[in-house]
Design a protein around this motif. Structure first.
Motif, PDB file in Angstrom:
ATOM      1  N   GLU A   1       0.830  -1.209   0.000  1.00 17.39           N
ATOM      2  CA  GLU A   1       0.000   0.000   0.000  1.00 17.39           C
ATOM      3  C   GLU A   1       0.865   1.259   0.000  1.00 17.39           C
ATOM      4  OE1 GLU A   1      -2.514  -0.470   3.418  1.00 17.39           O
ATOM      5  OE2 GLU A   1      -3.978  -1.634   2.292  1.00 17.39           O
ATOM      6  N   ALA A   2       0.917   1.952  -1.135  1.00 13.02           N
ATOM      7  CA  ALA A   2       1.634   3.239  -1.209  1.00 13.02           C
ATOM      8  C   ALA A   2       0.765   4.330  -0.596  1.00 13.02           C
ATOM      9  CB  ALA A   2       1.966   3.567  -2.652  1.00 13.02           C
ATOM     10  N   VAL A   3      -0.557   4.251  -0.865  1.00 11.24           N
ATOM     11  CA  VAL A   3      -1.550   5.109  -0.212  1.00 11.24           C
ATOM     12  C   VAL A   3      -2.547   4.164   0.437  1.00 11.24           C
ATOM     13  CG1 VAL A   3      -3.394   6.796  -0.594  1.00 11.24           C
ATOM     14  CG2 VAL A   3      -1.217   7.064  -1.790  1.00 11.24           C
TER      15      VAL A   3
ATOM     16  N   GLY B   1       5.649  15.119   4.979  1.00 10.68           N
ATOM     17  CA  GLY B   1       5.789  13.729   5.424  1.00 10.68           C
ATOM     18  C   GLY B   1       7.090  13.163   4.905  1.00 10.68           C
ATOM     19  N   PRO B   2       7.589  12.104   5.547  1.00 13.47           N
ATOM     20  CA  PRO B   2       8.872  11.530   5.134  1.00 13.47           C
ATOM     21  C   PRO B   2       8.831  10.976   3.704  1.00 13.47           C
ATOM     22  CG  PRO B   2       7.809  10.168   6.817  1.00 13.47           C
ATOM     23  CD  PRO B   2       6.976  11.390   6.666  1.00 13.47           C
ATOM     24  N   ASN B   3      10.008  10.776   3.121  1.00  7.40           N
ATOM     25  CA  ASN B   3      10.086  10.154   1.800  1.00  7.40           C
ATOM     26  C   ASN B   3       9.394   8.802   1.829  1.00  7.40           C
ATOM     27  OD1 ASN B   3      11.433  12.102   0.361  1.00  7.40           O
ATOM     28  ND2 ASN B   3      13.464  11.353   0.991  1.00  7.40           N
ATOM     29  N   GLY B   4       8.633   8.521   0.785  1.00 13.22           N
ATOM     30  CA  GLY B   4       7.950   7.240   0.702  1.00 13.22           C
ATOM     31  C   GLY B   4       6.610   7.224   1.416  1.00 13.22           C
ATOM     32  N   ALA B   5       6.164   8.394   1.936  1.00  8.51           N
ATOM     33  CA  ALA B   5       4.894   8.452   2.676  1.00  8.51           C
ATOM     34  C   ALA B   5       3.676   8.318   1.767  1.00  8.51           C
ATOM     35  CB  ALA B   5       4.812   9.760   3.460  1.00  8.51           C
ATOM     36  N   GLY B   6       3.882   8.467   0.458  1.00  6.13           N
ATOM     37  CA  GLY B   6       2.755   8.336  -0.471  1.00  6.13           C
ATOM     38  C   GLY B   6       2.247   9.657  -1.014  1.00  6.13           C
ATOM     39  N   LYS B   7       2.984  10.736  -0.786  1.00  7.35           N
ATOM     40  CA  LYS B   7       2.518  12.074  -1.181  1.00  7.35           C
ATOM     41  C   LYS B   7       2.390  12.203  -2.705  1.00  7.35           C
ATOM     42  CE  LYS B   7       6.086  14.070   0.810  1.00  7.35           C
ATOM     43  NZ  LYS B   7       6.843  12.864   1.204  1.00  7.35           N
ATOM     44  N   SER B   8       3.461  11.825  -3.412  1.00  7.97           N
ATOM     45  CA  SER B   8       3.408  11.958  -4.886  1.00  7.97           C
ATOM     46  C   SER B   8       2.391  10.991  -5.488  1.00  7.97           C
ATOM     47  CB  SER B   8       4.788  11.693  -5.503  1.00  7.97           C
ATOM     48  OG  SER B   8       5.695  12.698  -5.125  1.00  7.97           O
ATOM     49  N   THR B   9       2.295   9.800  -4.904  1.00 13.27           N
ATOM     50  CA  THR B   9       1.300   8.833  -5.402  1.00 13.27           C
ATOM     51  C   THR B   9      -0.109   9.419  -5.260  1.00 13.27           C
ATOM     52  OG1 THR B   9       2.749   7.011  -4.774  1.00 13.27           O
ATOM     53  CG2 THR B   9       0.438   6.462  -5.158  1.00 13.27           C
ATOM     54  N   LEU B  10      -0.339  10.105  -4.150  1.00 14.11           N
ATOM     55  CA  LEU B  10      -1.641  10.739  -3.935  1.00 14.11           C
ATOM     56  C   LEU B  10      -1.921  11.768  -5.037  1.00 14.11           C
ATOM     57  CD1 LEU B  10      -3.962  10.807  -1.858  1.00 14.11           C
ATOM     58  CD2 LEU B  10      -2.806  12.750  -0.816  1.00 14.11           C
TER      59      LEU B  10
ATOM     60  N   PHE C   1       4.857  17.836 -11.657  1.00 13.95           N
ATOM     61  CA  PHE C   1       5.445  16.552 -11.259  1.00 13.95           C
ATOM     62  C   PHE C   1       6.713  16.790 -10.453  1.00 13.95           C
ATOM     63  CE2 PHE C   1       2.734  15.524 -14.766  1.00 13.95           C
ATOM     64  CZ  PHE C   1       2.250  14.260 -14.462  1.00 13.95           C
ATOM     65  N   GLN C   2       7.035  15.811  -9.601  1.00 18.89           N
ATOM     66  CA  GLN C   2       8.251  15.932  -8.780  1.00 18.89           C
ATOM     67  C   GLN C   2       9.477  16.092  -9.691  1.00 18.89           C
ATOM     68  OE1 GLN C   2       8.362  13.153  -5.561  1.00 18.89           O
ATOM     69  NE2 GLN C   2      10.437  13.703  -4.972  1.00 18.89           N
ATOM     70  N   VAL C   3       9.502  15.330 -10.794  1.00 17.71           N
ATOM     71  CA  VAL C   3      10.500  15.562 -11.837  1.00 17.71           C
ATOM     72  C   VAL C   3       9.747  16.167 -13.020  1.00 17.71           C
ATOM     73  CG1 VAL C   3      12.170  14.495 -13.384  1.00 17.71           C
ATOM     74  CG2 VAL C   3      11.900  13.627 -11.053  1.00 17.71           C
TER      75      VAL C   3
HETATM   76  N1  ADP Z   1       5.215   3.506  -9.869  1.00 19.58           N
HETATM   77  C1  ADP Z   1       5.536   2.884  -8.743  1.00 19.58           C
HETATM   78  N2  ADP Z   1       5.775   1.549  -8.705  1.00 19.58           N
HETATM   79  C2  ADP Z   1       6.068   0.894  -7.564  1.00 19.58           C
HETATM   80  N3  ADP Z   1       6.145   1.495  -6.361  1.00 19.58           N
HETATM   81  C3  ADP Z   1       5.921   2.829  -6.311  1.00 19.58           C
HETATM   82  C4  ADP Z   1       5.603   3.589  -7.490  1.00 19.58           C
HETATM   83  N4  ADP Z   1       5.425   4.875  -7.119  1.00 19.58           N
HETATM   84  C5  ADP Z   1       5.629   4.925  -5.797  1.00 19.58           C
HETATM   85  N5  ADP Z   1       5.926   3.705  -5.303  1.00 19.58           N
HETATM   86  C6  ADP Z   1       6.169   3.378  -3.896  1.00 19.58           C
HETATM   87  O1  ADP Z   1       5.107   3.916  -3.140  1.00 19.58           O
HETATM   88  C7  ADP Z   1       5.568   4.474  -1.926  1.00 19.58           C
HETATM   89  C8  ADP Z   1       5.191   5.942  -1.867  1.00 19.58           C
HETATM   90  O2  ADP Z   1       5.964   6.673  -2.814  1.00 19.58           O
HETATM   91  P1  ADP Z   1       5.728   8.206  -3.137  1.00 19.58           P
HETATM   92  O3  ADP Z   1       4.298   8.439  -3.347  1.00 19.58           O
HETATM   93  O4  ADP Z   1       6.664   8.580  -4.233  1.00 19.58           O
HETATM   94  O5  ADP Z   1       6.190   8.889  -1.755  1.00 19.58           O
HETATM   95  P2  ADP Z   1       6.569  10.400  -1.417  1.00 19.58           P
HETATM   96  O6  ADP Z   1       6.194  11.252  -2.562  1.00 19.58           O
HETATM   97  O7  ADP Z   1       5.825  10.690  -0.156  1.00 19.58           O
HETATM   98  O8  ADP Z   1       8.059  10.389  -1.179  1.00 19.58           O
HETATM   99  C9  ADP Z   1       7.072   4.229  -1.885  1.00 19.58           C
HETATM  100  O9  ADP Z   1       7.301   3.065  -1.143  1.00 19.58           O
HETATM  101  C10 ADP Z   1       7.426   4.047  -3.338  1.00 19.58           C
HETATM  102  O10 ADP Z   1       8.553   3.217  -3.480  1.00 19.58           O
END
Ligand code: ADP
Ligand code: MG
Length: 259
Positions: free
Chosen positions: A21-23, A40-49, A88-90
């Motif tokens: 679960e990323a989110v 939130g810390p790296n990997g918290a799911g912010k960009s995925t959201l 986008f982050q990048v």
């Molecule tokens: N396209 C993807 N495929 C697989 N795992 C992903 C992908 N995008 C993000 N993740 C994983 O989902 C989690 C949340 O990532 P991300 O949303 O980038 O966090 P944040 O932006 O808060 O640093 C991380 O564990 C990351 O490795």
């Protein structure tokens, strides 16, 4: 339940990558006309959201609303039609096109007009091009990139590419803007200017902003509300002052445990 004041509602949203679960059962509302920070810390799911809200990803569970409208599963173009745009982050630029052309094509891309329509209405296209060119120059000036207008975007620094991407959003008529770590790679002077630009657009055009940021100075200065995410869901939500005092936030994110 959402109210007419809601710009975005996230309702129990989950996104899985390979079963992880990323989110994770994430829920919150963002009120219209506000500037909300997501930290939130790296990997918290912010960009995925942001990818879920922006139509790049589809949630596995849960719903997303823009205003009163369910947009779960909408494409990026469909959410753009409702006035929501994101960076986008990048940054995603067209590297071989000039800065001015990168901006000029933003509203054209958004309209998604057919080739046939374009072929039969070249006069209208010319008129639109003049309007977009003027607007693109204004936007480049605001972002202090006007001296680079005829350079290829691929040669910009990482920070400048992010500014250009923000510029592409300003070419449209956004109602809601999501910015993913826009301050990364940007010097303090320009960042201060960026804060002023965001505040002005927010006040004068009532545009709702949601920003993912690591820079706590920017969050403090810009945001009415701060959402703290850890492990895919919301740990805390409040004003900057409330958030920095929150014990759980201090332990999970600010690294202030025991102080
Ligand atoms: N396209 C993807 N495929 C697989 N795992 C992903 C992908 N995008 C993000 N993740 C994983 O989902 C989690 C949340 O990532 P991300 O949303 O980038 O966090 P944040 O932006 O808060 O640093 C991380 O564990 C990351 O490795
Ligand atoms: Mg991120």
């Amino acid at each position: 339940m959402s109210t007419p004041d809601n710009a975005i509602s996230i309702q129990n949203v989950t996104k899985l990558f390979w079963g992880i679960e990323a989110v994770s059962r994430c829920s919150f509302n963002i009120n219209g006309g506000t500037v909300t920070g997501i930290i939130g810390p790296n990997g918290a799911g912010k960009s995925t959201l942001f990818n879920l809200i922006g139509g790049q990803y589809i949630p596995d569970y849960g719903d997303i609303l823009i205003g009163e409208k369910y947009v779960t599963g909408f494409t990026a173009n469909q959410v753009a039609q409702r006035g929501l745009f994101r960076t986008f982050q990048v940054a995603h630029e067209y590297p071989r096109m000039t800065l001015i052309d990168n901006l000029k094509i933003a509203p054209i891309n958004q309209k998604g007009e057919s080739l046939l329509y374009n072929l039969f209405s070249s006069k209208k296209i010319k008129e639109e091009e003049i309007i977009y060119e003027k607007k693109a120059l204004e936007v480049l000036k605001i972002l202090e990139l006007d001296h680079l207008k005829n350079e290829q975007a691929g040669f910009l620094s990482g920070g400048q590419k992010k500014l250009l991407e923000f510029g592409r959003i300003l070419m449209s008529e956004p109602k809601i803007v999501l910015l993913d770590e826009i301050s990364a790679g940007i010097n303090r002077t320009l960042m201060q200017k960026l804060i002023t630009i965001i505040k002005t657009i927010n006040k004068e055009k009532n545009v709702t902003f949601c920003v993912i940021e690591h820079d706590m100075d920017l969050i403090k200065e810009l945001c009415n509300t701060v959402i703290v995410m850890t492990q895919g869901s919301v740990l805390a939500k409040g004003t900057f002052e409330e958030i920095v005092k929150n014990k759980e936030v201090q332990e999970a994110y600010l690294g202030l445990e025991g102080q």
